[in-house]
Design a protein around this motif. Structure first.
Motif, PDB file in Angstrom:
ATOM      1  N   ARG A  19      -3.693 129.411 -15.823  1.00 55.97           N
ATOM      2  CA  ARG A  19      -2.888 130.420 -16.537  1.00 55.97           C
ATOM      3  C   ARG A  19      -1.993 129.794 -17.598  1.00 55.97           C
ATOM      4  NH1 ARG A  19      -0.487 133.527 -11.492  1.00 55.97           N
ATOM      5  NH2 ARG A  19      -0.439 131.356 -10.860  1.00 55.97           N
ATOM      6  N   THR A  20      -1.419 128.640 -17.301  1.00 57.01           N
ATOM      7  CA  THR A  20      -0.562 127.981 -18.296  1.00 57.01           C
ATOM      8  C   THR A  20      -1.389 127.559 -19.501  1.00 57.01           C
ATOM      9  OG1 THR A  20       0.953 127.221 -16.575  1.00 57.01           O
ATOM     10  CG2 THR A  20       1.044 126.076 -18.698  1.00 57.01           C
ATOM     11  N   LEU A  21      -2.547 126.990 -19.250  1.00 59.19           N
ATOM     12  CA  LEU A  21      -3.440 126.596 -20.344  1.00 59.19           C
ATOM     13  C   LEU A  21      -3.830 127.814 -21.174  1.00 59.19           C
ATOM     14  CD1 LEU A  21      -5.131 124.444 -21.807  1.00 59.19           C
ATOM     15  CD2 LEU A  21      -6.963 124.938 -20.159  1.00 59.19           C
ATOM     16  N   ARG A  57      -2.252 117.541 -16.442  1.00 54.13           N
ATOM     17  CA  ARG A  57      -2.030 118.161 -15.134  1.00 54.13           C
ATOM     18  C   ARG A  57      -3.345 118.674 -14.556  1.00 54.13           C
ATOM     19  NH1 ARG A  57      -1.527 122.819 -12.515  1.00 54.13           N
ATOM     20  NH2 ARG A  57      -2.036 124.102 -14.316  1.00 54.13           N
ATOM     21  N   LEU A  58      -4.133 119.320 -15.394  1.00 53.45           N
ATOM     22  CA  LEU A  58      -5.416 119.857 -14.924  1.00 53.45           C
ATOM     23  C   LEU A  58      -6.387 118.729 -14.581  1.00 53.45           C
ATOM     24  CD1 LEU A  58      -5.798 122.866 -17.371  1.00 53.45           C
ATOM     25  CD2 LEU A  58      -5.300 122.974 -14.914  1.00 53.45           C
ATOM     26  N   ASP A  59      -6.388 117.679 -15.370  1.00 57.00           N
ATOM     27  CA  ASP A  59      -7.253 116.531 -15.071  1.00 57.00           C
ATOM     28  C   ASP A  59      -6.924 115.934 -13.706  1.00 57.00           C
ATOM     29  OD1 ASP A  59      -8.766 116.685 -17.368  1.00 57.00           O
ATOM     30  OD2 ASP A  59      -7.685 115.070 -18.413  1.00 57.00           O
ATOM     31  N   ALA A  97      -2.193 130.577 -21.576  1.00 55.77           N
ATOM     32  CA  ALA A  97      -1.026 131.024 -22.345  1.00 55.77           C
ATOM     33  C   ALA A  97      -0.780 130.113 -23.545  1.00 55.77           C
ATOM     34  CB  ALA A  97       0.210 131.080 -21.452  1.00 55.77           C
ATOM     35  N   LEU A  98      -0.931 128.813 -23.343  1.00 60.62           N
ATOM     36  CA  LEU A  98      -0.749 127.877 -24.457  1.00 60.62           C
ATOM     37  C   LEU A  98      -1.806 128.091 -25.535  1.00 60.62           C
ATOM     38  CD1 LEU A  98       0.130 124.639 -22.470  1.00 60.62           C
ATOM     39  CD2 LEU A  98       1.669 125.935 -23.956  1.00 60.62           C
ATOM     40  N   LEU A  99      -3.034 128.348 -25.131  1.00 63.92           N
ATOM     41  CA  LEU A  99      -4.096 128.589 -26.109  1.00 63.92           C
ATOM     42  C   LEU A  99      -3.881 129.897 -26.859  1.00 63.92           C
ATOM     43  CD1 LEU A  99      -7.196 127.290 -24.130  1.00 63.92           C
ATOM     44  CD2 LEU A  99      -5.999 126.177 -26.039  1.00 63.92           C
ATOM     45  N   ALA A 100      -3.360 130.911 -26.171  1.00 68.10           N
ATOM     46  CA  ALA A 100      -3.032 132.174 -26.846  1.00 68.10           C
ATOM     47  C   ALA A 100      -1.911 131.946 -27.857  1.00 68.10           C
ATOM     48  CB  ALA A 100      -2.626 133.233 -25.821  1.00 68.10           C
ATOM     49  N   GLU A 101      -0.922 131.145 -27.480  1.00 63.77           N
ATOM     50  CA  GLU A 101       0.164 130.814 -28.402  1.00 63.77           C
ATOM     51  C   GLU A 101      -0.366 130.039 -29.606  1.00 63.77           C
ATOM     52  OE1 GLU A 101       4.482 128.530 -28.300  1.00 63.77           O
ATOM     53  OE2 GLU A 101       3.506 129.018 -26.415  1.00 63.77           O
ATOM     54  N   LEU A 102      -1.300 129.149 -29.371  1.00 70.45           N
ATOM     55  CA  LEU A 102      -1.913 128.382 -30.457  1.00 70.45           C
ATOM     56  C   LEU A 102      -2.663 129.314 -31.418  1.00 70.45           C
ATOM     57  CD1 LEU A 102      -2.671 125.703 -31.817  1.00 70.45           C
ATOM     58  CD2 LEU A 102      -4.569 125.528 -30.190  1.00 70.45           C
TER      59      LEU A 102
END
Length: 81
Positions: A13-15, A73-75, A17-22
């Protein structure tokens, strides 16, 4: 009873959200670049557009750092091969 090899779900979910912000920042930067093209070079609107672009690039740098942290973090959550 045998243990099944179920891979736990990884929370992205954080990823997401970051991609949507990008994507949003990309759209705003593109719009600002079009405004810059339409402004007379070194005019006040040109200068104002450059200031906004600088701010957006600063935000992009911070977003890039956040994305790298999230990727790391995901890695760390991926199973070892």
């Amino acid at each position: 009873m045998s243990k099944s090899k179920v891979t736990p779900a990884i929370d992205t979910r954080t990823l997401d959200a970051l991609l949507a912000e990008l994507a949003d920042l990309h759209a705003r930067l593109g719009a600002q670049l079009k405004r810059l093209e339409g402004a007379g070079q070194l005019s006040e609107p040109y200068h104002d557009s450059l200031a906004v672009i600088y701010t957006q690039l600063t935000l992009l740098k911070a977003l890039a750092d956040d994305l790298q942290d999230e990727i790391d973090r995901l890695d760390d959550q991926l199973p070892d091969e």
